[in-house]
Write a protein that holds these residues in place. Structure first.
Motif, PDB file in Angstrom:
ATOM      1  N   LEU A  27      40.393  86.582 -47.490  1.00 21.78           N
ATOM      2  CA  LEU A  27      40.850  85.165 -47.081  1.00 21.78           C
ATOM      3  C   LEU A  27      42.264  85.117 -46.686  1.00 21.78           C
ATOM      4  N   SER A  31      44.548  84.001 -43.570  1.00 20.21           N
ATOM      5  CA  SER A  31      45.100  82.852 -43.567  1.00 20.21           C
ATOM      6  C   SER A  31      46.510  83.038 -43.506  1.00 20.21           C
ATOM      7  N   ASP A  47      44.350  71.116 -39.540  1.00 23.54           N
ATOM      8  CA  ASP A  47      44.095  70.188 -40.876  1.00 23.54           C
ATOM      9  C   ASP A  47      44.253  68.547 -40.401  1.00 23.54           C
ATOM     10  N   ARG A 154      46.605  71.573 -51.617  1.00 28.10           N
ATOM     11  CA  ARG A 154      47.018  72.576 -50.719  1.00 28.10           C
ATOM     12  C   ARG A 154      48.053  73.345 -51.131  1.00 28.10           C
ATOM     13  N   ARG A 159      43.984  75.666 -49.188  1.00 31.46           N
ATOM     14  CA  ARG A 159      43.102  74.995 -48.231  1.00 31.46           C
ATOM     15  C   ARG A 159      41.922  74.643 -48.988  1.00 31.46           C
ATOM     16  N   ALA A 160      41.116  75.680 -49.428  1.00 35.10           N
ATOM     17  CA  ALA A 160      39.780  75.428 -49.709  1.00 35.10           C
ATOM     18  C   ALA A 160      39.844  74.186 -50.832  1.00 35.10           C
ATOM     19  N   TRP A 163      40.457  70.526 -49.579  1.00 35.09           N
ATOM     20  CA  TRP A 163      39.309  70.069 -48.882  1.00 35.09           C
ATOM     21  C   TRP A 163      38.378  69.776 -50.043  1.00 35.09           C
ATOM     22  N   ALA A 164      38.316  70.317 -51.031  1.00 34.75           N
ATOM     23  CA  ALA A 164      37.241  69.981 -51.984  1.00 34.75           C
ATOM     24  C   ALA A 164      37.781  68.916 -52.876  1.00 34.75           C
ATOM     25  N   ALA A 390      36.523  74.901 -55.348  1.00 29.43           N
ATOM     26  CA  ALA A 390      36.956  75.822 -54.297  1.00 29.43           C
ATOM     27  C   ALA A 390      36.810  77.172 -54.673  1.00 29.43           C
ATOM     28  N   ILE A 393      33.179  78.522 -54.585  1.00 30.57           N
ATOM     29  CA  ILE A 393      32.878  78.641 -53.196  1.00 30.57           C
ATOM     30  C   ILE A 393      33.315  80.009 -52.815  1.00 30.57           C
ATOM     31  N   GLN A 394      34.744  80.389 -53.212  1.00 31.42           N
ATOM     32  CA  GLN A 394      35.325  81.577 -52.872  1.00 31.42           C
ATOM     33  C   GLN A 394      34.626  82.700 -53.442  1.00 31.42           C
ATOM     34  N   ALA A 397      31.341  83.435 -51.794  1.00 28.33           N
ATOM     35  CA  ALA A 397      31.532  83.856 -50.216  1.00 28.33           C
ATOM     36  C   ALA A 397      31.078  85.275 -50.091  1.00 28.33           C
TER      37      ALA A 397
END
Length: 643
Positions: A27, A31, A47, A154, A159-160, A163-164, A390, A393-394, A397
Motif C-alpha cells: 500500500l 500511495s 479525494d 488522513r 486515506r483508509a 474514509w472510515a 481501516a 481492512i488493511q 486485504a
C-alpha cells in the motif's frame, strides 16, 4: 537534503513506528512516490470529488426533513438557539449583545457566543424560512466538521482511516437526527477539529499562518461551546512532531515554546473572559440568576445532593446510549484501534482517547441528561473507530479479495442493523410535524389571543421557549429555579399584559394575584393589569378590590338572597345570571382555582365578573372550583363589566 512537509510527516510517522511503516508495504508503494522531494499521488487528487459525492449522498436522506418544526427532539434547546437567530434576522446582528426574550426585559442574554445564530440569521436573510434556515446552518456546520475530521484523519492515519472516519461520522443514527438540528454543537466541533488539525500541523511546520489558523479555530470552538473545546488541547499538546528528542527535557522544551503555549491557552482564555462577563450579568438579573455559569456548576458536574454519579447503572445507561446511537455492532473495532494506536503516534491517540472520555467523566450531568451533548465527542469517536476499521481492512486485504469483500459486506450489514435497531430514534424526522408535546396548538392560542407587542408571563414549561418562539411573543418564563415572591413583586412594574399557563389545573396561576386585575381570555390565556381597563379581551375577570364590587352593586339588582356554598370538588354548579353581566363577591381558600363558564380557571380572589361575552345570552352559567374546602358566594349582583 531538503524534504517537503509531506515527506517530513511520513518520516515522522515511520519514526513513531520504530522504523516500520504502519501500512502494508504494497500500500505504501502504491500511495507514495517522490520526485524532487515532492509527493505525487494520483489517487489522492480524486479525494475532493469523492468527498463531495459522499456529502451529496449524506444530504439526500436529510433534505426532506429540513422544513420540519424544531420540535422532534429537545425542542427547548432547538428553539432556544433559533430565537436569538430570529432576532438577529429582524433587528440585525450584534455578536456582543445577543438576546433571548424569555427572562423579562432587558432581553440581553450572553449565555453562549452567538456565531452560529449569526450564520443562521444570514441564511434567513437570503429568504429561507426560520426553522429551515436553522437546519441549513446546522448542516453547513456538520459538513464542515465532516471535511475537517476527514482531513485530520488522513493527516495522522492515512486515506483508509480518513474514509472510515468519515463514514462513522456522517452515517450514525445520532448524526442523522442531530446533524440538522437547530444547535450550536457542530459549529463548536468544526472549530475544535480544525484547532487540533492546524495545531499539530503547526507543531510540525512551525509557520505563523498555521499558528494563527489554529488559534482562530480553537477560539471559535471554545467561545461557541467551552465544554466541547476544553479537552481538545490534549491531543495537540501530546502530539509528537518530527525532530523531537526522546528525553524528557526535549519533550518539555517542545511544549514550552511560547507559540505552543499561546496555541493551547488563548482559546480557553477568551472563553473564560466571555463566561466571566456572562456570570456577572446573570447574577444581577433576578429572573435568570439560576443560569449564571457559577450557579450551574453542580448541574454540569453532577456533584449536588442528588448526584447520580455513585450509581453504576446510571453510568451504564449513558454508555449504552453512546454505543446504541453511534457504533452498535462496531464496538469490537476498539480493539483494532488500540492495537494500531500502540504502534502509530501513540501519544496523539492517547490525547484523542482522553478528549473522548473526559467530557463524560467531568460533565457527567450534561451527558446524562441530554443525548445531543454527544455531538461534542462524535468527531473524536469517529476518528477512533475509523482507525480501527481501516487497520482491520488493511489486515485482511492480504488474505485475498473474497475475504476483503466479506469484511466490507459485514460492515455494511452492521450499519443496516444499527439503523434498524434505532429506527424509533430517527424515523421521527420524516414526519411533516412531530409535536409530541403539542407545542404548536398552545402557541397558536397565545398568538391568536394576544397582540404581537404584548409581553407575556408564562408558567408551566420551565425555561423552554418553544411556545413563545412559535407564538412570536416575548416575555418572562417563571420556572422552579427563579420563582420567588421577590420576582413576583416586580411583575406589575413591568409592561406585562398576558399571562399564559401550560396547564392551568396544575400551574401556579396564583401568581396573577400580583396584579390588581386578571381575566380569562381562552383555555390557557389570561390578561393581567393594574386596572380592569387593561383587560381588553377577558370574558371572566377577577380582582381583590371589594370596593369595585360595592360600586357595581350600588343601584344594581341583587341576584341571590342568601349565601351560596360551592364545594371545591370540580363539580360544576349552575348559577342564574343576567345577560348584562354578573358580579360575584366570594371567599375561598387561597389555593382554590375557580372556573366560571367554559374559560380557564382563575386563582381564588374576592371578586369575579362574568361578562356578557361569557354568558352568551344564556340564563345560567356553570361555576366550579378545585382545591381545599369550598367557595362561598357572599353576594351576586347584575351589572356590566368595568370596561
Amino acid at each position: 537534503m531538503h524534504r517537503s512537509p509531506h515527506a517530513r510527516r511520513h518520516a515522522a510517522l515511520v519514526a513513531d513506528l520504530g522504523g516500520r511503516s504502519c501500512f502494508p508495504s504494497r500500500l505504501v508503494g502504491r500511495s507514495w512516490t517522490y520526485r524532487h522531494g515532492q509527493k505525487h499521488d494520483s489517487v489522492r487528487t480524486r479525494d475532493p470529488f469523492i468527498f463531495a459525492a459522499v456529502m451529496v449522498l449524506a444530504l439526500v436522506p436529510r433534505l426532506p426533513t429540513l422544513a420540519q418544526p424544531l420540535l422532534e427532539a429537545h425542542g427547548f434547546r432547538q428553539t432556544w438557539t433559533a430565537y436569538t437567530a430570529l432576532i438577529y434576522h429582524e433587528q440585525g446582528i450584534d455578536l456582543l449583545h445577543p438576546e433571548m426574550p424569555i427572562f423579562g426585559p432587558p432581553f440581553f442574554h450572553p449565555q453562549e457566543f452567538p456565531i452560529f445564530q449569526a450564520i443562521a440569521a444570514i441564511v434567513m436573510d437570503l429568504g429561507v424560512t426560520t426553522d429551515t434556515a436553522m437546519r441549513v446552518a446546522a448542516l453547513l456546520c456538520f459538513f464542515a466538521t465532516a471535511g475537517l475530521v476527514f482531513g485530520l484523519a488522513r493527516h495522522v492515519a492515512g486515506r483508509a482511516a480518513a474514509w472510515a472516519t468519515l463514514l462513522f461520522f456522517v452515517a450514525s443514527p445520532f448524526a442523522l437526527l442531530w446533524s440538522r438540528g437547530s444547535l450550536i454543537e457542530y459549529l463548536a466541533t468544526a472549530g475544535c477539529v480544525a484547532w487540533i488539525w492546524a495545531g499539530i500541523r503547526f507543531r510540525e511546520e512551525r509557520t505563523w499562518l498555521l499558528l494563527l489558523l489554529a488559534i482562530a479555530a480553537g477560539s471559535l470552538g471554545a467561545l461557541v461551546k467551552p465544554t466541547t473545546a476544553l479537552f481538545c488541547a490534549l491531543p495537540i499538546g501530546l502530539y509528537r512532531a518530527a525532530g523531537e528528542g526522546a528525553d524528557v527535557r526535549a519533550w518539555l522544551r517542545a511544549r514550552l515554546d511560547p507559540r505552543v503555549i499561546l496555541l493551547l491557552i488563548v482559546p480557553g482564555f477568551l472563553a473564560t473572559v466571555w463566561t466571566a462577563a456572562a456570570d456577572a450579568y446573570f447574577q444581577n438579573k433576578l429572573a435568570a440568576a439560576f443560569l449564571a455559569p457559577s450557579a450551574l456548576r453542580d448541574s454540569y458536574l453532577d456533584l449536588g445532593v442528588y448526584s447520580l454519579r455513585a450509581f453504576w447503572w446510571v453510568w451504564a445507561g449513558v454508555g449504552f446510549r453512546f454505543v446504541y446511537l453511534f457504533v452498535g455492532p462496531f464496538l469490537p473495532l476498539l480493539g483494532m484501534a488500540w492495537v494500531a494506536a500502540r504502534r502509530e503516534r501513540t501519544a496523539f491517540w492517547v490525547g484523542i482517547a482522553a478528549a473522548l472520555a473526559l467530557p463524560f467523566l467531568v460533565f457527567f450531568g450534561l451527558y446524562r441528561r441530554h443525548d445531543y451533548y454527544m455531538a461534542a465527542i462524535s468527531p473524536l469517536a469517529a476518528l477512533v473507530f475509523g482507525l480501527g476499521a481501516a487497520r482491520l481492512i488493511q489486515a485482511v486485504a492480504g488474505r485475498g479479495r473474497r475475504t476483503l469483500v466479506g469484511v466490507v459486506g459485514a460492515g455494511l450489514t452492521a450499519f443496516v442493523v444499527l439503523f434498524g435497531l434505532t429506527s424509533d430514534y430517527w424515523l421521527r424526522i420524516y414526519e411533516p410535524v412531530h409535536d409530541a408535546e403539542q407545542i404548536l396548538p398552545a402557541a397558536s392560542e397565545l398568538a391568536a389571543l394576544s397582540r404581537s407587542d404584548d409581553l407575556v408571563v408564562m408558567v408551566g414549561r420551565r425555561y423552554d421557549p418553544s411556545v413563545l418562539y412559535y407564538a412570536r411573543r416575548k416575555g418572562l418564563l417563571i420556572t422552579d429555579e427563579n420563582a420567588s415572591e421577590e420576582l413576583y413583586a416586580t411583575l406589575p412594574s413591568q409592561p406585562y399584559r398576558i399571562f399564559f399557563s401550560w396547564d392551568p389545573a396544575l400551574d401556579p396561576i396564583g401568581i396573577m394575584r400580583s396584579w390588581g386585575w386578571s381575566g380569562a381570555v381562552g383555555p390557557r390565556t389570561y390578561e393581567v393589569g393594574r386596572s380592569a381597563r387593561a383587560l381588553e379581551r377577558s370574558a371572566v375577570l377577577a380582582t381583590d378590590d371589594r370596593a369595585a364590587f360595592d360600586v357595581a352593586a350600588s343601584g344594581s339588582r341583587r341576584l341571590v338572597p342568601s349565601l351560596i356554598d360551592v364545594r371545591c370538588d370540580g363539580v360544576g354548579r349552575s348559577l342564574d345570571v343576567d345577560p348584562v353581566g354578573v358580579w360575584l363577591l366570594v371567599h375561598a381558600d387561597a389555593e382554590a382555582r375557580v372556573s366560571l363558564s367554559a374559560y380557564a380557571p382563575l386563582p381564588a380572589r374576592a371578586v369575579y365578573v362574568i361578562s356578557p361575552q361569557a354568558i352568551g345570552g344564556r340564563s345560567s352559567v356553570s361555576v366550579s372550583c378545585v382545591g381545599p374546602g369550598s367557595m362561598t358566594i357572599d353576594a351576586m349582583t347584575a351589572a356590566p363589566p368595568p370596561l
